[in-house]
Design a protein around this motif. Structure first.
Motif, short mmCIF file in Angstrom:
data_model
loop_
_atom_site.label_atom_id
_atom_site.label_comp_id
_atom_site.label_asym_id
_atom_site.label_seq_id
_atom_site.Cartn_x
_atom_site.Cartn_y
_atom_site.Cartn_z
N PRO A 6 32.53 37.78 73.68
CA PRO A 6 32.73 39.22 73.87
C PRO A 6 32.67 39.96 72.54
O PRO A 6 32.76 39.35 71.47
N GLU A 7 32.52 41.25 72.62
CA GLU A 7 32.57 42.09 71.42
C GLU A 7 33.96 41.95 70.81
O GLU A 7 34.95 41.83 71.53
N PRO A 8 34.06 41.97 69.49
CA PRO A 8 35.37 41.91 68.85
C PRO A 8 36.24 43.08 69.30
O PRO A 8 35.73 44.14 69.62
N GLY A 9 37.54 42.85 69.31
CA GLY A 9 38.43 43.95 69.64
C GLY A 9 39.62 43.54 70.47
O GLY A 9 40.66 44.17 70.43
N GLY A 10 39.48 42.50 71.27
CA GLY A 10 40.61 42.02 72.05
C GLY A 10 41.59 41.29 71.15
O GLY A 10 41.23 40.82 70.07
N ILE A 11 42.82 41.20 71.59
CA ILE A 11 43.84 40.53 70.77
C ILE A 11 44.47 39.40 71.58
O ILE A 11 44.90 39.60 72.71
N GLY A 44 33.28 32.89 75.78
CA GLY A 44 34.61 33.45 75.61
C GLY A 44 34.70 34.79 76.30
O GLY A 44 33.70 35.50 76.41
N GLU A 45 35.87 35.09 76.80
CA GLU A 45 36.08 36.41 77.40
C GLU A 45 37.55 36.77 77.33
O GLU A 45 38.42 35.89 77.36
#
Length: 124
Positions: A6-11, A44-45
């Motif tokens: 996924p695009e970076p940004g989740g924690i 990854g998600e």
């Protein structure tokens, strides 16, 4: 290797050094037990409820139903392959590390052949 990330940004809260070792173990196993020049996929998600799912899929010989019950135990090497170094601690470490992060690790078939190791991590 193909990555579907996924695009970076989740924690996701985790010990980065330990989780990197988990990924190293899963990816090195996928490479060791797959035919040369075959595809290994890292997916990854971020999960809507928080946390993340990471998968390593290979096109090796797969893991029998019997071995799936014991493959995460210490010193269990599954199918012995003379040309492959197998100590039997890598997947046991992965399981302990993921469970210490309140997560799970499972294995399933990757049709038409191979295995998919799935790690689910929950935000605490």
């Amino acid at each position: 290797m193909i990555s579907e990330l996924p695009e970076p940004g989740g924690i996701v809260t985790l010990d980065a050094v330990v989780f990197r070792r988990v990924l190293d173990n899963l990816l090195s196993n996928a490479i060791k037990f797959s035919p040369s020049k075959s595809q290994i996929i890292l997916r990854g998600e971020y999960l809507a409820a928080g946390g993340a799912k990471v998968q390593v899929a290979d096109s090796g010989s797969g893991v029998s139903l019997h071995l799936r019950q014991i493959i995460f135990e210490k010193y269990e090497t599954g199918t012995v392959m003379p040309e492959v170094s197998q100590i039997g601690l890598g997947l046991a470490f992965c399981k302990m590390a993921i469970e210490a992060h309140s997560g799970t690790i499972t294995i399933e078939d990757n049709h038409p052949k191979g295995s998919i190791f799935t790690v689910l991590l929950n935000n605490k």
